[in-house]
Scaffold this active site. Structure first.
Site, PDB file in Angstrom:
ATOM      1  N   GLN A  29      43.073  52.861  35.041  1.00  0.00           N
ATOM      2  CA  GLN A  29      43.099  53.521  36.514  1.00  0.00           C
ATOM      3  C   GLN A  29      42.956  54.844  36.693  1.00  0.00           C
ATOM      4  O   GLN A  29      43.013  55.508  37.655  1.00  0.00           O
ATOM      5  CB  GLN A  29      44.185  53.044  37.397  1.00  0.00           C
ATOM      6  CG  GLN A  29      44.497  51.312  37.367  1.00  0.00           C
ATOM      7  CD  GLN A  29      42.992  50.985  38.333  1.00  0.00           C
ATOM      8  OE1 GLN A  29      42.620  51.618  38.971  1.00  0.00           O
ATOM      9  NE2 GLN A  29      43.080  49.740  38.099  1.00  0.00           N
ATOM     10  N   LYS A  46      35.197  49.819  35.863  1.00  0.00           N
ATOM     11  CA  LYS A  46      35.978  50.427  36.918  1.00  0.00           C
ATOM     12  C   LYS A  46      35.740  51.950  37.137  1.00  0.00           C
ATOM     13  O   LYS A  46      36.105  52.506  38.309  1.00  0.00           O
ATOM     14  CB  LYS A  46      37.525  50.368  36.710  1.00  0.00           C
ATOM     15  CG  LYS A  46      38.181  49.043  36.556  1.00  0.00           C
ATOM     16  CD  LYS A  46      39.603  49.239  36.113  1.00  0.00           C
ATOM     17  CE  LYS A  46      40.452  48.094  35.699  1.00  0.00           C
ATOM     18  NZ  LYS A  46      40.411  47.033  36.968  1.00  0.00           N
ATOM     19  N   CYS A  66      48.252  41.379  38.636  1.00  0.00           N
ATOM     20  CA  CYS A  66      48.506  41.150  37.089  1.00  0.00           C
ATOM     21  C   CYS A  66      49.860  42.026  36.729  1.00  0.00           C
ATOM     22  O   CYS A  66      49.640  42.687  35.729  1.00  0.00           O
ATOM     23  CB  CYS A  66      47.377  41.722  36.175  1.00  0.00           C
ATOM     24  SG  CYS A  66      45.998  40.488  36.586  1.00  0.00           S
TER      25      CYS A  66
HETATM   26  C1  LIG Z   1      46.253  49.571  34.889  1.00  0.00           C
HETATM   27  C2  LIG Z   1      45.162  48.560  34.472  1.00  0.00           C
HETATM   28  N1  LIG Z   1      45.345  48.163  33.246  1.00  0.00           N
HETATM   29  C3  LIG Z   1      44.581  47.134  32.536  1.00  0.00           C
HETATM   30  C4  LIG Z   1      43.520  46.601  33.221  1.00  0.00           C
HETATM   31  C5  LIG Z   1      42.634  45.889  32.661  1.00  0.00           C
HETATM   32  O1  LIG Z   1      41.571  45.993  32.729  1.00  0.00           O
HETATM   33  P1  LIG Z   1      40.374  45.117  32.061  1.00  0.00           P
HETATM   34  O2  LIG Z   1      40.531  43.872  32.801  1.00  0.00           O
HETATM   35  O3  LIG Z   1      39.274  45.840  32.716  1.00  0.00           O
HETATM   36  O4  LIG Z   1      40.713  45.081  30.893  1.00  0.00           O
HETATM   37  C6  LIG Z   1      43.509  46.851  34.675  1.00  0.00           C
HETATM   38  C7  LIG Z   1      42.754  46.314  35.406  1.00  0.00           C
HETATM   39  O5  LIG Z   1      42.844  45.885  36.492  1.00  0.00           O
HETATM   40  C8  LIG Z   1      44.448  48.144  35.221  1.00  0.00           C
HETATM   41  O6  LIG Z   1      44.287  48.302  36.591  1.00  0.00           O
END
Ligand SMILES: Cc1ncc(COP(=O)(O)O)c(C=O)c1O
Length: 411
Positions: free
Chosen positions: A208, A231, A369
Site C-alpha cells: 500500500q 495496486k 485480510c
Molecule cells: C498491506 C498489504 N499487504 C499485502 C497485500 C497482498 O497483495 P497481493 O495480493 O497483491 O499479493 C495487500 C493486498 O491487499 C495489502 O494491502
C-alpha cells in the site's frame, strides 16, 4: 490546497482510464476500491496489447528477434523499477507475481538459511495475512515463534512495545509500511533504524506504499521491500521484491527450475546470480513489460502530487463520514494514506457495500485480510473506501448519497 495538489489535473488523468467511463447499471462508476486493486491507464493497456501483438517471445533463451525484444522489454522494466525505488543496482530487483509471493520467498529462503528453533520473527497486529501466514508456515518448519507489535487505539504501531519485543532471539522484523485497513503510514525509517541498531534485518510490506508514497530504499535502508504492480496502475501477475546489497547472494533459491541455474548435472546444480536465481521458470513477461508503463505514468504525474491529492480527498471524506450518526472510524492516526475504514451501528459492512454498489459506488467490506486487526478493534469487518489519483470530490459526494440511503434503509 497545497501547490502540488493544485497541479494534479484529475480530469485529464481520468480521461486516461477507459474503465472510468463504464456505467454499472446505467450509473456513473465511483471506484473507491483502489487499495484492493487500482484501475489501469490506457498506456498500460496499450503496452500489454503491444507486447502480445508485436513483441511476444520467451526471454533469455533465444537469439531470434522476438526473444531478444522480449528480453529487452523485461530488462527495461527492471531498470525502471530500480529507478522508481532508488535501488543501487537492478540486481536488487526480483520480479514476483505479487507482494504475497515476495514475502513467501523471503520467509522460505531466509527461514531455511538463518532461522532455528526458538528464534523469533516480529510482525504486528496490523499486518495483512500475506505478512503473517508465510511467517507462520516458516515457523512451523523451523520451530521459530511469531511475536506481534500491538496497535494503539488510533491505529498506530506501539513503538515502545516494538523496541521491547526486539531481543537476541529476534531474527527478522516484518512490518507493513501502510496499513490497508487503517491507512496508517508507519514511520519506516525509524522502525528500520531501531532494528538495525540491534543487528536485525527488516522486511517491509510495501503493497500500500508503492502506489502512493515515493519510495527511496536507500533512505529507508530496509533489507527487503515487497510490493504489487496491480495496486499501482500495473497489470496483475507482476510484483517486486527488493533486497539490499548482498542479501540475494546469501539466501538459498526459493524455487528450482529453468533460468535460475548456472550448470545442472543429475548430481548437482549451481545457481545463477540474483535476480535470475529467484526467477525460476517463465515469468509473466507481458505484465512485466506493461508494468514499466505504469511506473512511467506514476513518475510523470508525480507521487508527491498524488499523495497531496489523496490527502484532500481523505480529509473531506473523513469529515463527512464521521459526521454521520452511528459511524465509527477505524484508524484515525495522524499519518494516513487515502483509506477510510468505518462501521455503522446496526448495519453490516456488507450491506453498506451492497447498497453503495446499487448507486455505482465501489467500496470494499470485510476483514480486508487483517483478521487480527479486526479482533484488536472488536469488529469482524469494516466498510472501506480507498482513494487514488483518479478520484474526485464527486466520488465522495456519491459515497455520501449512498450512505444516506443506507441510513434510510436501516434507520
Ligand atoms: C498491506 C498489504 N499487504 C499485502 C497485500 C497482498 O497483495 P497481493 O495480493 O497483491 O499479493 C495487500 C493486498 O491487499 C495489502 O494491502
Amino acid at each position: 490546497m497545497t501547490p502540488s495538489a493544485a497541479t494534479l489535473d484529475v480530469a485529464r488523468i481520468r480521461a486516461d482510464f477507459p474503465i472510468l467511463r463504464i456505467r454499472p447499471r446505467g450509473r456513473p462508476l465511483h471506484y473507491l476500491d483502489s487499495a484492493a486493486t487500482s484501475q489501469k491507464p490506457q498506456s498500460v493497456i496499450d503496452a500489454l496489447t503491444r507486447y502480445y501483438e508485436e513483441e511476444n517471445g520467451n526471454i533469455h533463451r533465444g537469439v531470434h528477434y522476438l526473444s531478444e525484444l522480449a528480453t529487452q522489454r523485461y530488462d527495461e522494466t527492471r531498470e525502471a523499477t530500480r529507478r522508481f525505488i532508488n535501488a543501487t543496482s537492478h540486481n536488487e530487483v526480483v520480479f514476483t507475481r505479487n507482494t504475497t509471493e515476495g514475502i513467501n520467498l523471503v520467509a522460505s529462503s531466509f527461514g531455511q538459511a538463518f532461522v532455528r528453533p526458538g528464534d523469533e520473527i516480529v510482525v504486528s497486529q496490523m499486518e495483512h495475512h500475506s505478512n503473517i501466514v508465510p511467517w507462520q508456515l516458516m515457523a512451523e518448519r523451523t520451530g521459530a515463534v511469531l511475536r506481534a507489535v500491538p496497535v494503539t487505539d488510533v491505529g498506530e504501531l506501539d513503538l515502545d512495545a516494538y523496541e521491547q519485543l526486539l531481543g537476541p532471539k529476534t531474527k527478522l522484523v516484518a512490518l507493513t509500511w501502510v496499513s490497508n485497513s487503517l491507512g496508517t503510514v508507519n514511520p519506516v525509517e525509524r522502525i528500520t533504524a531501531i532494528a538495525h541498531a540491534r543487528g536485525i534485518p527488516v522486511l517491509l510490506d510495501g503493497a500500500q506504499a508503492a502506489p502512493h508514497i515515493p519510495i527511496d530504499v536507500k533512505a529507508i535502508k530496509a533489507d527487503f521491500v515487497a510490493f504489487s504492480g496491480h495496486k499501482m496502475l500495473g497489470p496483475t501477475g507482476v510484483g517486486v521484491l527488493y533486497a539490499r546489497d548482498d542479501w540475494f547472494d546469501r539466501l538459498p533459491p526459493y524455487q528450482g527450475g529453468g533460468d535460475m541455474i548456472e550448470t545442472v548435472t543429475i548430481e548437482k546444480t549451481t545457481y545463477a546470480k540474483a535476480p535470475s536465481k529467484f526467477e525460476a521458470g517463465t515469468p509473466d513477461i507481458g505484465s512485466v513489460a506493461a508494468f514499466r508503463a505504469a511506473i512511467e505514468y506514476l513518475e510523470r504525474v508525480g507521487l508527491d502530487a498524488i499523495h497531496a491529492h489523496e490527502q484532500l480527498l481523505l480529509a473531506e471524506a473523513t469529515a463527512r463520514v464521521s459526521a454521520l450518526p452511528g459511524v465509527r472510524l477505524i484508524g484515525t492516526a495522524p499519518e494516513k494514506a487515502g483509506v477510510l475504514s468505518f462501521t455503522m451501528d446496526g448495519v453490516h459492512p456488507h450491506d453498506i457495500a451492497t447498497i453503495l454498489d446499487q448507486n455505482g459506488v465501489a467500496i470494499r467490506a470485510g476483514h480486508h485480510c487483517t483478521q487480527p486487526l479486526m479482533a484488536r478493534f472488536g469488529c469482524g469487518a469494516t466498510a472501506r473506501a480507498s482513494f487514488y489519483l483518479y478520484n474526485t470530490m464527486d466520488d465522495i459526494a456519491a459515497l455520501m448519497t449512498g450512505l444516506e440511503k443506507v441510513r434510510e434503509v436501516f434507520g
